[in-house]
Design a protein around this motif. Structure first.
Motif, PDB file in Angstrom:
ATOM      1  N   GLU A 265       0.842  -1.186   0.000  1.00 15.28           N
ATOM      2  CA  GLU A 265       0.000   0.000   0.000  1.00 15.28           C
ATOM      3  C   GLU A 265       0.881   1.241   0.000  1.00 15.28           C
ATOM      4  O   GLU A 265       1.865   1.317   0.735  1.00 15.28           O
ATOM      5  CB  GLU A 265      -0.919   0.021   1.222  1.00 15.28           C
TER       6      GLU A 265
ATOM      7  N   LYS B  59       0.723   5.301   0.430  1.00 15.05           N
ATOM      8  CA  LYS B  59      -0.067   6.425   0.913  1.00 15.05           C
ATOM      9  C   LYS B  59       0.389   7.709   0.225  1.00 15.05           C
ATOM     10  O   LYS B  59       1.582   7.923   0.029  1.00 15.05           O
ATOM     11  CB  LYS B  59       0.073   6.566   2.428  1.00 15.05           C
ATOM     12  N   PRO B  60      -0.575   8.566  -0.186  1.00 16.56           N
ATOM     13  CA  PRO B  60      -0.186   9.828  -0.830  1.00 16.56           C
ATOM     14  C   PRO B  60       0.553  10.744   0.133  1.00 16.56           C
ATOM     15  O   PRO B  60       0.335  10.703   1.347  1.00 16.56           O
ATOM     16  CB  PRO B  60      -1.532  10.431  -1.259  1.00 16.56           C
TER      17      PRO B  60
ATOM     18  N   VAL C 295       0.354  14.035   0.190  1.00 14.22           N
ATOM     19  CA  VAL C 295      -0.562  15.079   0.646  1.00 14.22           C
ATOM     20  C   VAL C 295      -1.968  14.501   0.719  1.00 14.22           C
ATOM     21  O   VAL C 295      -2.451  13.923  -0.252  1.00 14.22           O
ATOM     22  CB  VAL C 295      -0.537  16.293  -0.304  1.00 14.22           C
ATOM     23  N   GLN C 296      -2.598  14.633   1.856  1.00  9.27           N
ATOM     24  CA  GLN C 296      -3.957  14.152   2.047  1.00  9.27           C
ATOM     25  C   GLN C 296      -4.939  15.267   1.687  1.00  9.27           C
ATOM     26  O   GLN C 296      -4.907  16.343   2.261  1.00  9.27           O
ATOM     27  CB  GLN C 296      -4.178  13.717   3.505  1.00  9.27           C
ATOM     28  N   LEU C 297      -5.811  14.998   0.672  1.00  5.46           N
ATOM     29  CA  LEU C 297      -6.793  15.983   0.244  1.00  5.46           C
ATOM     30  C   LEU C 297      -8.159  15.603   0.798  1.00  5.46           C
ATOM     31  O   LEU C 297      -8.629  14.489   0.571  1.00  5.46           O
ATOM     32  CB  LEU C 297      -6.851  16.050  -1.287  1.00  5.46           C
ATOM     33  N   SER C 298      -8.750  16.497   1.514  1.00  7.38           N
ATOM     34  CA  SER C 298     -10.070  16.243   2.082  1.00  7.38           C
ATOM     35  C   SER C 298     -11.152  16.760   1.145  1.00  7.38           C
ATOM     36  O   SER C 298     -10.940  17.709   0.388  1.00  7.38           O
ATOM     37  CB  SER C 298     -10.195  16.941   3.446  1.00  7.38           C
ATOM     38  N   GLU C 299     -12.297  16.120   1.175  1.00  5.94           N
ATOM     39  CA  GLU C 299     -13.409  16.506   0.310  1.00  5.94           C
ATOM     40  C   GLU C 299     -14.006  17.820   0.786  1.00  5.94           C
ATOM     41  O   GLU C 299     -14.311  17.999   1.969  1.00  5.94           O
ATOM     42  CB  GLU C 299     -14.472  15.416   0.311  1.00  5.94           C
TER      43      GLU C 299
END
Length: 246
Positions: free
Chosen positions: A73, A75-76, A78-82
């Motif tokens: 796996e 993981k990106p 940068v985490q982009l939230s909706e």
């Protein structure tokens, strides 16, 4: 052919006879050396130098082994939230929505200019019950018309074309109020008639809410529309004759 001479003693004469041909495999047959025979050539499966002959790889009961899938796996960074985006239409009900092509009259160049192609809506606010007209361009959703339906506004046919309506109103599409002369064109007479019917109903709704007579003409909105509509009936100024349907 080769000939040999031999003497026939019985008859006392000399005669010639052809030389007999010999079979090259005769000696081999006499010696017992044949293919597959004892001491001959053997084309069977070879025997390993050490141990027995090699065996075929054994397969499982369900056939050949299946390759395992990669379970890694990533993981990106940068985490982009909706993020919920609002159009500003959440508190309004749609009275009518139709596809159209919108034009505005440019006073500086004295000609019609295309404003955009998209969906025009008549939206009624859930609390105040006022109705406004909103038109967004396709794909970009850029606002091309945004105004309150002013009591007294009348839609007029553009040069006798029953698919296009001309009207003047105070518009806020560019973020500030400006008096615009619009020509809105539809793909069929049915859609144009439906828009006019709903627009006139919106005029009556807003007239009651504002305490204004719906039949009373607004000098600032109606007079310029009538004058401009009569003057711009030439082919160059008529958007309704352009190729393609909205």
């Amino acid at each position: 052919k080769k000939h040999c001479t031999y003497i026939n003693y019985n008859e006392g004469k000399m005669s010639e006879s052809p030389e007999k041909k010999t079979n090259p495999f005769a000696a081999l047959a006499d010696s017992g050396t044949t293919f597959g025979g004892k001491g001959g050539f053997d084309f069977s499966a070879p025997v390993a130098a050490f141990g027995s002959a090699p065996k075929a790889e054994e397969e499982g009961e369900d056939g050949p082994a299946v390759e395992e899938e990669c379970q890694a796996e990533f993981k990106p960074i940068v985490q982009l939230s909706e993020v919920e985006t609002k159009s500003g239409e959440e508190d309004e009900d749609v009275l009518v929505e139709l596809k159209c092509k919108l034009y505005r009259f440019d006073n500086q160049t004295d000609e019609w200019k295309e404003r955009g192609v998209g969906q025009v809506k008549l939206l009624q606010h859930k609390e105040s019950k006022k109705v406004r007209c909103l038109m967004r361009q396709d794909k970009t959703l850029k606002i091309r018309a945004n105004h309150l339906v002013i009591p007294g506004t009348k839609l007029q046919e553009h040069s006798g074309n029953d698919k296009a309506w001309v009207f003047t109103t105070a518009d806020f599409a560019d973020g500030k109020m400006s008096t615009e002369l619009f020509c809105i064109r539809f793909g069929s007479t049915e859609k144009a008639a439906e828009f006019k019917k709903k627009y006139e109903e919106a005029v009556e709704i807003n007239a009651k809410l504002l305490g204004v007579d719906a039949e009373e003409e607004d000098d600032e909105a109606e007079a310029p529309a009538e004058a401009e509509a009569e003057e711009k009936k030439t082919d160059e100024a008529e958007p309704a004759k352009e190729a393609g349907e909205a």
